[in-house]
Write an enzyme that holds these catalytic residues in place. Structure first.
Site, PDB file in Angstrom:
ATOM      1  N   TRP A 106       0.836  -1.213   0.000  1.00 40.87           N
ATOM      2  CA  TRP A 106       0.000   0.000   0.000  1.00 40.87           C
ATOM      3  C   TRP A 106       0.861   1.249   0.000  1.00 40.87           C
ATOM      4  O   TRP A 106       0.529   2.241  -0.654  1.00 40.87           O
ATOM      5  CB  TRP A 106      -0.993  -0.024   1.164  1.00 40.87           C
ATOM      6  N   ASP A 176      -1.495   6.632   6.390  1.00 44.69           N
ATOM      7  CA  ASP A 176      -2.560   5.737   5.930  1.00 44.69           C
ATOM      8  C   ASP A 176      -2.795   4.760   7.078  1.00 44.69           C
ATOM      9  O   ASP A 176      -1.979   3.885   7.337  1.00 44.69           O
ATOM     10  CB  ASP A 176      -2.106   5.002   4.662  1.00 44.69           C
ATOM     11  N   LYS A 200     -12.759  -1.352   7.401  1.00 45.79           N
ATOM     12  CA  LYS A 200     -12.130  -2.266   8.358  1.00 45.79           C
ATOM     13  C   LYS A 200     -12.593  -1.931   9.780  1.00 45.79           C
ATOM     14  O   LYS A 200     -13.365  -2.689  10.361  1.00 45.79           O
ATOM     15  CB  LYS A 200     -10.622  -2.221   8.224  1.00 45.79           C
TER      16      LYS A 200
HETATM   17  N1  PMP Z   1      -4.138   1.092   2.578  1.00 42.15           N
HETATM   18  C1  PMP Z   1      -4.208   0.004   3.345  1.00 42.15           C
HETATM   19  C2  PMP Z   1      -3.294  -0.122   4.534  1.00 42.15           C
HETATM   20  C3  PMP Z   1      -5.118  -1.007   3.019  1.00 42.15           C
HETATM   21  O1  PMP Z   1      -5.197  -2.107   3.773  1.00 42.15           O
HETATM   22  C4  PMP Z   1      -5.962  -0.853   1.896  1.00 42.15           C
HETATM   23  C5  PMP Z   1      -6.994  -1.869   1.502  1.00 42.15           C
HETATM   24  N2  PMP Z   1      -6.968  -3.081   2.038  1.00 42.15           N
HETATM   25  C6  PMP Z   1      -5.827   0.288   1.116  1.00 42.15           C
HETATM   26  C7  PMP Z   1      -4.925   1.254   1.495  1.00 42.15           C
HETATM   27  C8  PMP Z   1      -6.682   0.515  -0.089  1.00 42.15           C
HETATM   28  O2  PMP Z   1      -7.918   0.885   0.363  1.00 42.15           O
HETATM   29  P1  PMP Z   1      -9.171   1.158  -0.578  1.00 42.15           P
HETATM   30  O3  PMP Z   1      -9.591  -0.151  -1.128  1.00 42.15           O
HETATM   31  O4  PMP Z   1     -10.150   1.764   0.393  1.00 42.15           O
HETATM   32  O5  PMP Z   1      -8.748   2.110  -1.619  1.00 42.15           O
END
Ligand code: PMP
Length: 364
Positions: A106, A176, A200
């Site tokens: 991520w 994030d 989450k």
């Molecule tokens: N950052 C983290 C730490 C994640 O776990 C996730 C999704 N699992 C994301 C970003 C991406 O999130 P989204 O699907 O809401 O764009």
């Protein structure tokens, strides 16, 4: 239509398990909100009823997480992934540079978007080690002139989590926190921006929480696309356009649930307990082994392998048959992963430990 009388234990990494009282309240109110005669999904986002829903959600979140007046609370769309773009578009001035700490996929996705907006620097990375750990302060190369430092607080895929976030001095820390927001007490004043996709620890997918220090709003240039401009979103109370009204409503219920559970102290202690029970079982005999290095282990996503990796599919399949769903690891990491967010019950961890013992007895 047949109904499932018993809910299973849902270890999904997200969208993930929600608190049962929240689901039941939403179900009761889905047809019509008490005293309103309409469903929350049917009312205008500019109605006084929705004003109250949004104000309540924000006020409850502020109370439960101690979000100070210095910070604005935004309910946006596009997931955490859109924040990968919005953060640098808004906060990285022309000619500026931003530091990114890379502890997982991520973070890599975040820096890839930032590269499109301006100059970025990798302040540290654990990619060469398979992202099995986070970094120590003395391993980071932080630029005191950076526009911000971006970190991922919990690495959902690898099951690692920062115990102590980097000190960044006067450089705003941008986090994030999609997979561990409000999982324990938090000092919001440390962050320039902290953001999380909803699905989450907050509610359903489709609503993204962004908490931003108000002085940083002045960095948003008028030339930005309107919808991607933090200052516009803040000035319009997250309602420049039609927001995810239902998502915000659920997020408000989840915030109330966090309060009624006793707040983040209580939730944090429970999360620590759940993770400790699971890691103790993983470490017990060597039949299982944890993926993350011990001092980086996540309390939210517990990643592990079997000594005999060929048995992992069988493990996930047989567990699902026993009502333990979603244990297969992320496609990019493999192995097994138990996501045990705030709403995941302690009884589910106990059930998994029981299953692990039985599986070891029959396959060990
Ligand atoms: N950052 C983290 C730490 C994640 O776990 C996730 C999704 N699992 C994301 C970003 C991406 O999130 P989204 O699907 O809401 O764009």
């Amino acid at each position: 239509m047949p109904t499932t009388v018993q809910r299973i234990f849902n270890f999904s990494s997200g969208p993930a398990v929600l608190p049962e009282p929240v689901l039941l309240e939403a179900q009761r109110d889905l047809f019509m909100l008490p005293g309103v005669g309409m469903s929350v999904m049917e009312i205008s986002h500019r109605s006084t009823v929705f004003d109250r829903v949004l104000e309540d959600a924000e006020a409850t979140l502020r109370a439960v997480a101690g979000i100070p007046d210095s910070h604005a609370v935004l309910f946006l769309q596009g997931g955490a992934s859109l924040q990968f773009s919005m953060v640098p578009m808004n906060l990285l001035p022309a000619g500026g540079r931003a530091d990114y700490v890379i502890t997982g996929v991520w973070g890599q996705k975040a820096i890839a978007e930032a590269r499109k907006a301006g100059q970025v620097q990798v302040a540290g990375s654990t990619e060469a080690e398979g992202f099995r750990r986070v970094l120590r302060q003395d391993e980071l190369t932080l630029d005191p002139g950076a526009a911000f430092v971006h970190v991922t607080t919990n690495n959902t895929i690898y099951g690692t989590q920062w115990r102590t976030l980097p000190e960044t001095g006067d450089v705003p820390l941008v986090a994030d926190a999609s997979s561990d927001i409000f999982s324990a007490p938090i000092d919001i004043s440390r962050f320039g921006v902290i953001y999380a996709g909803g699905q989450k620890n907050l509610g359903p997918s489709g609503v993204t929480l962004v908490v931003i220090r108000k002085d940083l709003l002045s960095r948003s240039s008028e030339s930005l696309p309107t919808m991607l401009n933090y200052a516009v979103q803040a000035a319009n109370g997250s309602r420049y356009n039609t927001p995810n009204t239902f998502g915000i409503y659920i997020l408000g219920l989840v915030a109330r649930w966090m309060q009624s559970e006793g707040g983040l102290e209580v939730i944090g202690r429970r999360n620590a307990r759940k993770a400790a029970v699971l890691y103790a079982e993983i470490d017990r005999t060597g039949f299982y082994r944890g993926y993350a290095e011990r001092d980086s282990r996540s309390l939210m996503n517990v990643t592990f392998r079997l000594r005999d990796e060929a048995l992992e599919e069988t493990f996930a399949r047989e567990a699902a048959r026993e009502g333990l769903d979603g244990l297969k690891g992320h496609r990019s990491a493999g192995g097994l992963r138990a996501s045990i967010y705030n709403a995941f019950p302690e009884a589910g961890v106990d059930a998994l430990v029981q299953f692990m013992r039985e599986f070891e007895r029959t396959h060990g």
